[in-house]
Scaffold this active site. Structure first.
Site, short mmCIF file in Angstrom:
data_model
loop_
_atom_site.label_atom_id
_atom_site.label_comp_id
_atom_site.label_asym_id
_atom_site.label_seq_id
_atom_site.Cartn_x
_atom_site.Cartn_y
_atom_site.Cartn_z
N GLY A 15 -37.46 -8.09 3.34
CA GLY A 15 -38.58 -8.71 4.06
C GLY A 15 -39.36 -9.64 3.14
O GLY A 15 -39.55 -9.33 1.97
N ARG A 76 -31.41 -10.09 5.24
CA ARG A 76 -30.82 -8.77 4.98
C ARG A 76 -29.31 -8.99 5.09
O ARG A 76 -28.85 -9.76 5.92
CB ARG A 76 -31.32 -7.76 5.99
CG ARG A 76 -32.86 -7.77 6.06
CD ARG A 76 -33.47 -6.46 6.36
NE ARG A 76 -34.86 -6.63 6.79
CZ ARG A 76 -35.92 -6.25 6.08
NH1 ARG A 76 -35.78 -5.70 4.89
NH2 ARG A 76 -37.14 -6.40 6.54
N ASP A 107 -36.63 -1.85 -2.95
CA ASP A 107 -35.62 -0.90 -3.44
C ASP A 107 -34.19 -1.26 -3.04
O ASP A 107 -33.26 -1.15 -3.83
CB ASP A 107 -35.92 0.50 -2.88
CG ASP A 107 -36.94 1.23 -3.73
OD1 ASP A 107 -37.19 0.79 -4.86
OD2 ASP A 107 -37.47 2.25 -3.24
N THR A 129 -42.69 -6.67 -1.72
CA THR A 129 -42.71 -6.11 -0.37
C THR A 129 -44.15 -5.81 0.01
O THR A 129 -44.92 -5.33 -0.83
CB THR A 129 -41.87 -4.83 -0.24
OG1 THR A 129 -42.15 -4.21 1.02
CG2 THR A 129 -42.15 -3.80 -1.33
N ASP A 133 -43.92 0.38 -1.14
CA ASP A 133 -43.13 1.62 -1.14
C ASP A 133 -42.10 1.67 -2.27
O ASP A 133 -41.07 2.32 -2.15
CB ASP A 133 -42.44 1.80 0.22
CG ASP A 133 -41.49 0.65 0.53
OD1 ASP A 133 -41.52 -0.38 -0.16
OD2 ASP A 133 -40.70 0.79 1.49
#
Ligand code: ADP
Ligand code: F6P
Length: 324
Positions: A15, A76, A107, A129, A133
């Site tokens: 993203g 992606r 990640d 991101t 996370d």
């Protein structure tokens, strides 16, 4: 002594996040500063496989520090988990003379980079991101802009929510993580913050609290609901039926990923981009740039991927104390 890295490439993957352009700019100009050849790869690993690779120089990154999104586009690429696809991508890097690759992403993107490192490509990850996370770092590029954008939107929803004495359920992004929800909850003074890491799914508790808050004179009730929990619209219907209090759901969506990066995102992304290339120049690679305990540093990519991250208990505790 490892061979010096003469040609680096930079890509954004996963993203997009505001501040990625500032990181790209820093990577390109630091590479130029050290006399490296610098290439851009468009559309992440998909673009690498399609050889969407072009030469970059200092002018390629003019006028981008203030722009949201990513000038390199992003994508992606699900097939990148396959070993033969990874090998093909490494061959493409070799073909284009790319010996160092800077991947700006999360990640998942680091897992792709790790695979390439096993085929001899020297990789560096930069955390990009909005979700915050990534376990190895306290900061990720884009989070600050995203929570500021969400915060301003939630302030507006609060105005109308209070006028109508309604409950608002506001869904924020974050995939399976609750960091955006937590920060918006704190910044907007929400009555409840529902995060995948903490929410037990008990709506009756929310209902009881709303009714109690009304009795204590509260004119509105804001519930920040993380994307990882979702179902905000049906939740609003159930809560309205159970409490008799008009309840509306708003899903903030992709607006959180766009917009001009904040000062913090521009500056941190710039420092991280510079550090990534400086470390490669020093012969240090297969690492992820991170910000830990107030310091910009780097960590082995495998170690970074093995780490676990937790929602800060203190911040969540404070949000509950103040939602009175
Ligand atoms: P993020 O990088 O933000 O975590 P994704 O999880 O979507 O975003 O990952 C971005 C891309 O990284 C994926 O589309 C895929 O190309 C690559 N990737 C993700 N997981 C792996 C994996 N286990 N092995 C190799 N590549 C991966
Ligand atoms: O990782 C950033 C993020 O915006 C998440 O918060 C969200 O779950 C996801 O990306 C949405 O991805 P896509 O752009 O593929 O719909």
């Amino acid at each position: 002594m490892s061979e010096a890295i003469r040609t680096i490439a930079v890509m954004t993957s996963g993203g997009d996040a505001p501040g990625m352009n500032a990181a790209i700019r820093a990577v390109v100009r630091t590479g130029v500063h050290y006399g490296m050849q610098v290439k851009g790869i468009q559309r992440g690993y998909s673009g690498l496989l399609n050889e969407e690779i072009f030469d970059m120089n200092s002018r390629s990154v003019s006028e981008i520090i203030q722009k949201g999104g990513t000038i390199l586009y992003t994508a992606r690429c699900p097939q990148f988990v396959e070993p033969e696809v990874q090998e093909e991508a490494a061959q493409i890097c070799h073909k284009h003379g790319i010996d160092g690759l800077v991947v700006i992403g999360g990640d998942g993107s680091y897992r792709g980079a790790l695979a390439l490192s096993r085929h001899g490509i020297k990789v560096m990850g930069i955390p990009g991101t909005i979700d915050l996370d990534i376990s190895c770092t306290d900061y990720t590029i884009g989070f600050d802009t995203a929570v500021n954008t969400a915060m301003e939107a939630i302030d507006k929803i609060r105005d109308t929510s209070t006028s109508h004495e309604r409950c608002s359920i506001i869904e924020v992004m974050g995939r399976n993580a609750g960091y955006i929800a937590l920060w918006c909850g704190l910044a907007n003074g929400a009555e409840d913050i529902l995060m995948p890491e903490t929410y037990d799914g008990n709506e009756q508790t929310l209902v009881d609290k709303m009714i109690e808050d009304r009795h204590r004179g509260k004119k509105h009730h804001i519930i920040i609901n993380a994307e990882g929990i979702g179902h905000s619209t049906s939740m609003a219907r159930r809560i309205e039926a159970a409490t008799g209090i008009e309840t509306r759901a708003t899903i903030l969506g992709y607006m959180q990923r766009g917009g001009s990066p904040t000062c913090k995102d521009r500056v941190y992304a710039t420092i991280m981009g510079e550090l990534a290339v400086e470390r490669m120049e020093q012969g240090v690679y297969n690492r992820v740039i991170c910000h830990r305990d107030g310091t910009f540093t780097d960590i082995d990519i495998e170690e970074a991927l093995a780490m676990k991250k937790r929602i800060p208990e203190n911040e969540y505790r404070i949000s509950k104390i103040l939602a009175k």
